[in-house]
Structures are given as structure tokens and as C-alpha cells.
Write an enzyme that holds these catalytic residues in place. Sequence first.
Site, mmCIF file in Angstrom:
data_model
loop_
_atom_site.group_PDB
_atom_site.id
_atom_site.type_symbol
_atom_site.label_atom_id
_atom_site.label_comp_id
_atom_site.label_asym_id
_atom_site.label_seq_id
_atom_site.Cartn_x
_atom_site.Cartn_y
_atom_site.Cartn_z
ATOM 1 N N ALA A 67 -75.828 -10.879 3.335
ATOM 2 C CA ALA A 67 -76.654 -11.597 2.359
ATOM 3 C C ALA A 67 -76.844 -13.042 2.804
ATOM 4 C CB ALA A 67 -75.986 -11.555 0.990
ATOM 5 N N GLY A 108 -74.046 -6.808 4.204
ATOM 6 C CA GLY A 108 -75.401 -6.267 4.092
ATOM 7 C C GLY A 108 -76.013 -5.975 5.459
ATOM 8 N N GLU A 111 -74.872 -2.653 6.286
ATOM 9 C CA GLU A 111 -75.519 -1.700 5.368
ATOM 10 C C GLU A 111 -76.958 -1.431 5.799
ATOM 11 O OE1 GLU A 111 -74.294 -3.976 1.769
ATOM 12 O OE2 GLU A 111 -73.598 -2.025 1.057
ATOM 13 N N GLU A 131 -66.730 -7.636 2.289
ATOM 14 C CA GLU A 131 -66.979 -8.126 0.928
ATOM 15 C C GLU A 131 -65.719 -8.338 0.096
ATOM 16 O OE1 GLU A 131 -68.788 -5.930 2.534
ATOM 17 O OE2 GLU A 131 -70.909 -6.185 2.098
#
Length: 698
Positions: A67, A108, A111, A131
Site C-alpha cells: 500500500a 499488497g 497480493e 502486515e
Amino acid sequence: MDISLSSAVRYAVQDNVAVIKLDNPPVNGLGDTVRAGVYAGVEKALNDAGIQAIVLIGEGKAFCGGADIRQFNTPAALAQPMLKDVIAYMENSAKPIVAAIHGFALGGGLELALGCHYRVAQKGALLGLPEVNLGLIPGGGGTQRLPRLVGAAKALAMIQGGKPVSADEALQIGLVDAVVEAPLLDGAVAFAQARISQAEHPVIGRRKASAEGVDFKAARSGIRPKARNALAQGVAIDCVEAATRLPFAEGLVEERRRFDELVAGDISKSLRHLFFAEKEAPRMIGASRSKAGSESTIKRVGILGAGTMGGGIAMACANAGFPVVLCEREQAALDRGLALIRKNYEITAAKGKLSAADIEQRLALISPSLDTKDFADVDLVIEAVFEDMAVKQEVFRMLDATCKAGAILATNTSRLNIDEIAAITKRPESVIGLHFFSPANVMKLLEVVRGDKTAPEVISVCMDFAQRIGKIPVLVGVCEGFVGNRMLTGYWREAGFLLEEGASPQQIDSALTRFGMAMGPLAMADLAGMDINWATRKRLAPTRPAHLRYSKVADRICERGRFGQKTGAGYYRYEAGSRVPLPDPVVDEIILECAREAGIERREISDEEIVERCMLALVNEGAQIIDEGIVQRASDIDVVYVNGYGFPATRGGPMFYAQTLGLANVLEKIRALQARHDDHWKPAALLERLVAEGAEKF
Ligand code: NAI
């Protein structure tokens, strides 16, 4: 030729392959423009009949760091398309999509790669879902896709542990399909082209997650309850387990629900606050860092005094590869200091964290000396002799005469006025405070104390040096106790008052450890040595406002020669060789006597009152410190308290904690305490101003 799809994503064509390049420095964070750009790139490639495969690659040092933290809590973070939409779109693509990973793919970023049909990594790349370290879980499908790709056992290790794996390990566990040598792009394009003829391309969500070899119950009971991310670890386990039980779509919904809960909770907010606060702390406002940093300036370090602190500081420097001259007054003290250093290294080695060769290598960096002339060629001297102004001044006069021009002269004093020390030298611009915390080889915090005349360049070099020896430097100004110890004064004051009013030492300490403090204030006083504060109180006694309440409990304890653990007794008593605090009727008697003399009628004290008064004392003093410009920013105080004083990271530090209580609420409580007690509780002017303005943050 590259085409811009957004301000942060470019598109190029190599033969029959579309190359989508993330270009959002510094780490290709998944901001709104990146997400929109990737979506547009896939769309463009799908609509182009000449394109048969797609490669996703990062510009700069990495594939993608996750992110975009600069967009946290801004509307851009929630702008369409969200990561899950981009991934869903990619998964539906009939043309194969390959993530080409170099540097790192984290959070992310990984991901996003899991949303591709294939992943190839360059040697040396790191892949992970960290995270949990911020009190979160992956929220973009990571907890559902990773177990389906590598099995629940390995996924759990990565998601609950938060530690990344290398490209080679990733290949071994099936997280990537190939490891390619540089140039990565060519390898990825060739890999993609080889897949074009396949009728179908793998979509992780269509696989089943195997729970083989995982005992979810055991994983849950293995969480250390005191770990700052204990809550997130538990949720991570729940979600990985859900991946083995629920259909994929339901698992994604469950992951999102749990993620949203964590994101909105105070614990993750606190951990994220600290993450930024610690990144921010070393930055000097208004001064550009010296270009060269400390690398060209500091090559050799001198340390004066091989006691508790000098020895620890020498270890911290040697651990980072700095040659150290460690100087003492007499052979016996030097031998003692060196023996302690060796013993400490051996303890670390016994835990398997250091090899015998490492120990010798580090010890070899420490040159013992009885002659301060050996400081002639060092670039930085850190003085850690007795805490006494006359002694310090004599030492600095000597250092000024001995050390070369340009050498930085630092003191590890915990309370003395740096300006008075600097004034004794002909180079006050080179004098600075480097306030380490005990044990100095372990504790992360370093208060860098700027004197009135300290040159900005000297400060900058020291902030940089601090980071090179693994510390988190916080820049502070000169005042009694600097930041951390100054705030303890009010904290200990309230603890002393509460004792007189009816609490026991055990009650005070256990109320605060239940709040999350690593140690209660009284056990901490016993550990630090009560004589040090006693000396300070005696020094400050002439200027103590006579109309304010003063608890004599600590003085009375010291008068009996009880200085804490080192004398076997303080607020508690200690059995020989043990650090376990035991209640002591002698102390209860002293407390009763002090209460009687002060005319205090003892009452039942609640744990809530203990926590509130001790915490608000910290907060009020912290606000005053901010107002005086002693710190650069409010969050620096949080960094000091979490890293130096055992304040719970899950509460973000005292100033952040105050914000979670609400500043108006805090002020109201402080006013009530002022009305009930006295002007010890005069609200900090800054707090009053902020509340009047309706501000919610310091
Ligand atoms: P310590 O008593 O363990 O060590 C002081 C050492 O300095 C002794 O070994 C002594 O022989 C040596 N020494 C004294 N005068 C000297 C001289 N003129 N030349 C060479 N060596 C000399 O004391 P400690 O605890 O290490 O404290 C040192 C300094 O660090 C003090 O200023 C203290 O306030 C500060 N400090 C202490 C902390 C702690 O937790 N102990 C924490 C942070 C700072």
C-alpha cells in the site's frame, strides 16, 4: 516506446507481450494511480489482438512495497479500482499474466503478484506479507490465496510470522514458478511467451488450500500474549484456517471483515502511528542532512569510562564494526569493564545469536587504554564517567586539549546541563549529548541532546551515526532530564502520592503492567537505582516550590540505604541473586508514617485511578515539552517512551494515547485533578490552546 497509462504506470510492447511497468517511487506503492494504471494496462493488452501475454514489472529498486503509505487515511486510498478489483480483472484474463519480481514484493505488492497467473523472481528478491507487524493482516486476498498456493502451513508461517522469504525459498515452496537471472524483463517475457499456447492459465482462487501439517489450535496457544501484534497474529491464524474451510469467495469476504476490524482498532492505529513516528524521528526539521552523513566523518570512536554505560556503548559501536578506544582511569576498572563485555557477548553466544569467531572479532575492535592520549585520532568521543558536573567539566577540559580539531565530544549524561559542559571547552559547537539507555548494547533509543551552541552539522552526523549503530535517534533540547527522564518526574511523583493515599507498591505496579507497561514505576525505580533520583531531588530541593505537596516516601527509603536491586532492597526486597520484587513490610511502615506526617487519610485506591494519574502526569509534561520546543514533534515523545521506557507499543506512546482518549477529555480530567490536588496538575498551556482550537492532535 513507453506509453503512460497514469502518472505512475507505463506500458510498452516487446514482441507479442505487453509490459506494464509500475513507476511510483520510492517503492511502487499501490496508490490510486498505480491501481488505475495497472487496470488500464491489462485492458489495453486484452483489447489488442497483437498481444498474447502480459508482464507486470516494477521500475526502480523493487517490484512493489505494498500500500502507498503516503495515501493512508486519504480519499485516494479508497479510490476505484481497489486492489481486489484489479486482481479480479487480471484473474479473468484469457491471456497469461506474469509478475516479474525484483527487490521485494511485500504486502499488497505480493497480493498483486498472487493475482497474476504466474510469478517469476530475480535472485535475491524478497517476498512477504508483513502486515502483522503493523497489527494488521493482508486485506487484498493474501490470506486466502497464499494457503491455496503453498499450503496452510507455509502460508501461516509467512502471514503470522510476517517475515519474508527469499526468491529461492519462494521457488521451493511453490510461491514463484521460476527464479531468473538478470535481466529480469527478458526472462519474464520469455517465460510468458512459453505459456501462450496453454489452453488455460492457473488462477489461485480455484485451488483448494491444504491444511496438512497445521495445528491451528496449537498455533493460537503459541502466541505470546505480550507480543505487540498478538491480536493480529490471532486473526491471521483465523483467516488462514478459513481458507482451508470456506469457499474462496466467502473466505475473501471474511478476510475483508477481519481486516476492517483491525484497521479501525486502536492497536493497529497505534502500531501504524509508531511505524511512521520511528521513520520520522531521525529527520531533522529545517536542516538538510549532511550529504556525506557520518560515513566520512566518524571512523573511530573513543569511549571514556568502562562502567555500566561505557561498556554497553562500546559493544553497540563494535557490533556495528566501529573500532573503539575504551579508556579508564585504572587497570582494575578497565579489566572489570572488559570482563563484563566478554561475559555479555558470551551470554548472547549461548543463545545461539553469535559465534565464537564473532565474539573475538568484536572484542578485537575494542582497544583498552589507560591513557586518554589514545583519543588523539578518534573522530567521536563518548564520555560515560560519573554523573557529576565537576567531574564532567574536568573530563571535557581534558578532551578539548587531547582530541583533534573537528572531533565530536559527546556526553552520556542523563541529566546534567550540556551547555555548562560545553562552555568549559573552546569548541562548544562540537559538544553534544548522546544519551544512551541501559543496557546500551540492547536498548534502541538514543536521545541526541543539542546544546545551545552545537553545530547543525554535528547534530546531523550524530543522528546518522546513531542509526549506523542500530539506534533510533530522537533529537531533544537541554532541560532537566531531557525528555524521557523529565517526564518520569511527574509519573513517579503520582506513584509516591498514591502510596501515601492508600495504594501499595504492588498495586501500583500491577495496575500499570496490566495497562501494558513493561514494568511498574516502583519496580523500575528499584532497577534503575533509587540513589540517582535521590541525588537529583537533593540537588533540586532549594528550588522546589514550597507550597506544592512533596512525598517523602522515596527519600525515607533511600535514607535507610535501600537503593533498589543493587542493595537488595528499595520499594521491594530482593533475595540474593534474584530480581523478583517481594513486598516488604518495612516499606509499608514507611508509607504509613509518611501519610501520617502529611495528615493524609488513607483510602481505597482503584486501579483506574492509578493508571489515570500516572498516565496523565506523563501526558501533561509531554505537552509542556512540545510547547517548549524540546522535541521536534509530538510523536518523538512516543518514540522515546516506547523504545526507552517500556510504554506499550499497542497504545502508541503517551501522546498518541492522549489523542485516543480525546484531548478535550484529557484536559477535563487534568483540570479535575488540579481542583482536587494542587498545581502539580496545572494543565500545560499547549493542551489548553489545542482544546480551545478544537484540535484533536498535538
Ligand atoms: P558507572 O559508575 O558504572 O561507570 C562509570 C565509570 O567511569 C567507572 O568505571 C569509573 O571508573 C569511570 N571513570 C570515572 N571517572 C573517570 C575518568 N576521569 N576517566 C576515566 N574513567 C573514569 O556509571 P554508569 O552507570 O555507566 O554511568 C555513566 C554515565 O552514564 C553517567 O553520566 C550516567 O548518568 C549516565 N547514564 C547512566 C545510565 C544508567 O542506567 N546507568 C543511563 C544513561 C546514562
